[in-house]
Motif scaffolding. Sequence first.
Motif, PDB file in Angstrom:
ATOM      1  N   ASP A  36       0.829  -1.201   0.000  1.00  0.00           N
ATOM      2  CA  ASP A  36       0.000   0.000   0.000  1.00  0.00           C
ATOM      3  C   ASP A  36       0.865   1.254   0.000  1.00  0.00           C
ATOM      4  OD1 ASP A  36      -2.052  -1.779   0.175  1.00  0.00           O
ATOM      5  OD2 ASP A  36      -2.720  -1.185   2.178  1.00  0.00           O
ATOM      6  N   LYS A  37       0.411   2.249  -0.793  1.00  0.00           N
ATOM      7  CA  LYS A  37       1.157   3.500  -0.924  1.00  0.00           C
ATOM      8  C   LYS A  37       0.149   4.641  -0.949  1.00  0.00           C
ATOM      9  CE  LYS A  37       3.851   5.934  -4.385  1.00  0.00           C
ATOM     10  NZ  LYS A  37       4.413   5.824  -5.736  1.00  0.00           N
ATOM     11  N   GLY A  38       0.136   5.467   0.055  1.00  0.00           N
ATOM     12  CA  GLY A  38      -0.790   6.591   0.097  1.00  0.00           C
ATOM     13  C   GLY A  38      -2.183   6.195   0.551  1.00  0.00           C
ATOM     14  N   LYS A  39      -3.116   7.093   0.310  1.00  0.00           N
ATOM     15  CA  LYS A  39      -4.495   6.904   0.755  1.00  0.00           C
ATOM     16  C   LYS A  39      -5.352   6.314  -0.370  1.00  0.00           C
ATOM     17  CE  LYS A  39      -4.366  10.870   3.852  1.00  0.00           C
ATOM     18  NZ  LYS A  39      -4.964  12.162   4.184  1.00  0.00           N
ATOM     19  N   PRO A  40      -6.386   5.544  -0.002  1.00  0.00           N
ATOM     20  CA  PRO A  40      -7.322   5.047  -1.020  1.00  0.00           C
ATOM     21  C   PRO A  40      -8.052   6.212  -1.690  1.00  0.00           C
ATOM     22  CG  PRO A  40      -7.630   3.899   1.063  1.00  0.00           C
ATOM     23  CD  PRO A  40      -6.713   5.047   1.329  1.00  0.00           C
ATOM     24  N   LEU A  41      -8.526   5.988  -2.912  1.00  0.00           N
ATOM     25  CA  LEU A  41      -9.284   7.003  -3.616  1.00  0.00           C
ATOM     26  C   LEU A  41     -10.380   6.365  -4.460  1.00  0.00           C
ATOM     27  CD1 LEU A  41      -7.936   7.530  -6.886  1.00  0.00           C
ATOM     28  CD2 LEU A  41      -6.062   7.607  -5.292  1.00  0.00           C
ATOM     29  N   VAL A  42     -11.307   7.187  -4.911  1.00  0.00           N
ATOM     30  CA  VAL A  42     -12.414   6.720  -5.734  1.00  0.00           C
ATOM     31  C   VAL A  42     -12.015   6.865  -7.200  1.00  0.00           C
ATOM     32  CG1 VAL A  42     -14.830   7.089  -6.367  1.00  0.00           C
ATOM     33  CG2 VAL A  42     -14.099   7.384  -3.992  1.00  0.00           C
ATOM     34  N   ALA A  43     -12.288   5.831  -7.989  1.00  0.00           N
ATOM     35  CA  ALA A  43     -11.960   5.852  -9.414  1.00  0.00           C
ATOM     36  C   ALA A  43     -13.155   5.393 -10.235  1.00  0.00           C
ATOM     37  CB  ALA A  43     -10.765   4.934  -9.686  1.00  0.00           C
ATOM     38  N   ILE A  44     -13.286   5.947 -11.433  1.00  0.00           N
ATOM     39  CA  ILE A  44     -14.306   5.511 -12.379  1.00  0.00           C
ATOM     40  C   ILE A  44     -13.788   4.250 -13.067  1.00  0.00           C
ATOM     41  CG2 ILE A  44     -15.519   6.068 -14.513  1.00  0.00           C
ATOM     42  CD1 ILE A  44     -15.189   9.006 -13.791  1.00  0.00           C
ATOM     43  N   ASP A  45     -14.638   3.242 -13.174  1.00  0.00           N
ATOM     44  CA  ASP A  45     -14.269   2.024 -13.904  1.00  0.00           C
ATOM     45  C   ASP A  45     -14.626   2.236 -15.373  1.00  0.00           C
ATOM     46  OD1 ASP A  45     -13.622  -0.491 -14.755  1.00  0.00           O
ATOM     47  OD2 ASP A  45     -15.239  -1.506 -13.692  1.00  0.00           O
ATOM     48  N   THR A  46     -13.696   2.791 -16.152  1.00  0.00           N
ATOM     49  CA  THR A  46     -13.985   3.117 -17.549  1.00  0.00           C
ATOM     50  C   THR A  46     -14.125   1.877 -18.424  1.00  0.00           C
ATOM     51  OG1 THR A  46     -11.670   3.333 -18.223  1.00  0.00           O
ATOM     52  CG2 THR A  46     -12.765   5.310 -17.364  1.00  0.00           C
ATOM     53  N   ILE A  47     -13.633   0.723 -17.960  1.00  0.00           N
ATOM     54  CA  ILE A  47     -13.764  -0.503 -18.757  1.00  0.00           C
ATOM     55  C   ILE A  47     -14.974  -1.326 -18.328  1.00  0.00           C
ATOM     56  CG2 ILE A  47     -11.341  -0.626 -19.373  1.00  0.00           C
ATOM     57  CD1 ILE A  47     -10.966  -2.694 -17.170  1.00  0.00           C
ATOM     58  N   GLY A  48     -15.530  -1.036 -17.154  1.00  0.00           N
ATOM     59  CA  GLY A  48     -16.755  -1.674 -16.701  1.00  0.00           C
ATOM     60  C   GLY A  48     -16.632  -3.113 -16.256  1.00  0.00           C
ATOM     61  N   GLN A  49     -15.421  -3.623 -16.050  1.00  0.00           N
ATOM     62  CA  GLN A  49     -15.252  -5.024 -15.681  1.00  0.00           C
ATOM     63  C   GLN A  49     -14.410  -5.238 -14.436  1.00  0.00           C
ATOM     64  OE1 GLN A  49     -13.669  -6.953 -19.135  1.00  0.00           O
ATOM     65  NE2 GLN A  49     -15.543  -6.702 -20.292  1.00  0.00           N
ATOM     66  N   SER A  50     -13.949  -4.185 -13.811  1.00  0.00           N
ATOM     67  CA  SER A  50     -13.096  -4.312 -12.628  1.00  0.00           C
ATOM     68  C   SER A  50     -13.933  -4.645 -11.408  1.00  0.00           C
ATOM     69  CB  SER A  50     -12.345  -3.002 -12.380  1.00  0.00           C
ATOM     70  OG  SER A  50     -11.621  -2.633 -13.521  1.00  0.00           O
ATOM     71  N   GLY A  51     -13.305  -5.343 -10.463  1.00  0.00           N
ATOM     72  CA  GLY A  51     -14.000  -5.688  -9.233  1.00  0.00           C
ATOM     73  C   GLY A  51     -13.033  -5.843  -8.082  1.00  0.00           C
ATOM     74  N   ALA A  52     -13.565  -6.079  -6.899  1.00  0.00           N
ATOM     75  CA  ALA A  52     -12.760  -6.209  -5.687  1.00  0.00           C
ATOM     76  C   ALA A  52     -11.652  -7.235  -5.868  1.00  0.00           C
ATOM     77  CB  ALA A  52     -13.646  -6.583  -4.512  1.00  0.00           C
ATOM     78  N   GLY A  53     -10.446  -6.861  -5.447  1.00  0.00           N
ATOM     79  CA  GLY A  53      -9.294  -7.744  -5.521  1.00  0.00           C
ATOM     80  C   GLY A  53      -8.490  -7.620  -6.806  1.00  0.00           C
ATOM     81  N   ASP A  54      -9.033  -6.964  -7.834  1.00  0.00           N
ATOM     82  CA  ASP A  54      -8.303  -6.807  -9.096  1.00  0.00           C
ATOM     83  C   ASP A  54      -7.154  -5.830  -8.941  1.00  0.00           C
ATOM     84  OD1 ASP A  54      -9.881  -8.541 -10.571  1.00  0.00           O
ATOM     85  OD2 ASP A  54     -11.159  -6.950 -11.395  1.00  0.00           O
ATOM     86  N   LEU A  55      -6.055  -6.123  -9.620  1.00  0.00           N
ATOM     87  CA  LEU A  55      -4.935  -5.208  -9.739  1.00  0.00           C
ATOM     88  C   LEU A  55      -5.166  -4.447 -11.038  1.00  0.00           C
ATOM     89  CD1 LEU A  55      -2.311  -4.503  -8.238  1.00  0.00           C
ATOM     90  CD2 LEU A  55      -1.135  -6.108  -9.742  1.00  0.00           C
ATOM     91  N   VAL A  56      -5.194  -3.127 -10.970  1.00  0.00           N
ATOM     92  CA  VAL A  56      -5.552  -2.316 -12.125  1.00  0.00           C
ATOM     93  C   VAL A  56      -4.532  -1.204 -12.348  1.00  0.00           C
ATOM     94  CG1 VAL A  56      -8.025  -2.754 -11.899  1.00  0.00           C
ATOM     95  CG2 VAL A  56      -7.025  -0.816 -10.693  1.00  0.00           C
ATOM     96  N   TYR A  57      -4.537  -0.655 -13.575  1.00  0.00           N
ATOM     97  CA  TYR A  57      -3.742   0.545 -13.804  1.00  0.00           C
ATOM     98  C   TYR A  57      -4.690   1.688 -14.122  1.00  0.00           C
ATOM     99  CZ  TYR A  57      -3.902  -0.487 -18.866  1.00  0.00           C
ATOM    100  OH  TYR A  57      -4.311  -0.763 -20.140  1.00  0.00           O
ATOM    101  N   LEU A  58      -4.300   2.870 -13.645  1.00  0.00           N
ATOM    102  CA  LEU A  58      -5.173   4.041 -13.699  1.00  0.00           C
ATOM    103  C   LEU A  58      -4.447   5.253 -14.250  1.00  0.00           C
ATOM    104  CD1 LEU A  58      -5.464   2.583 -10.614  1.00  0.00           C
ATOM    105  CD2 LEU A  58      -7.488   3.970 -10.687  1.00  0.00           C
TER     106      LEU A  58
END
Length: 95
Positions: A36-58
């Motif tokens: 973990d690095k920094g604070k959590p934040l809210v992100a838009i799921d522009t691909i519509g398929q992400s879910g809990a536990g996924d590693l994503v790039y933003l």
Amino acid sequence: MFVAKVIGNMVCTHKDENLKGLKLLIVQPVDVQLNDKGKPLVAIDTIGQSGAGDLVYLAKSRESSLPLNKDLVASDAGILGIIDYYNVTKRMEEI
């Protein structure tokens, strides 16, 4: 761009017109070791398929909403893809 882990979702009964129909997820940014690095934040799921536990790039700021093809979207971060494989090799530091 940066890497984060999806740790939750957010449901809003009232939101900006440009955000209607978009999934909002809570992500925890991580470093190259996936700590973990920094604070959590809210992100838009522009691909519509992400879910809990996924590693994503933003992407942050204006670039976060470019995949949506809308003029202006109130967004600080947008998920651009799900990471299937992640590998970092150690680099030798110069002496």
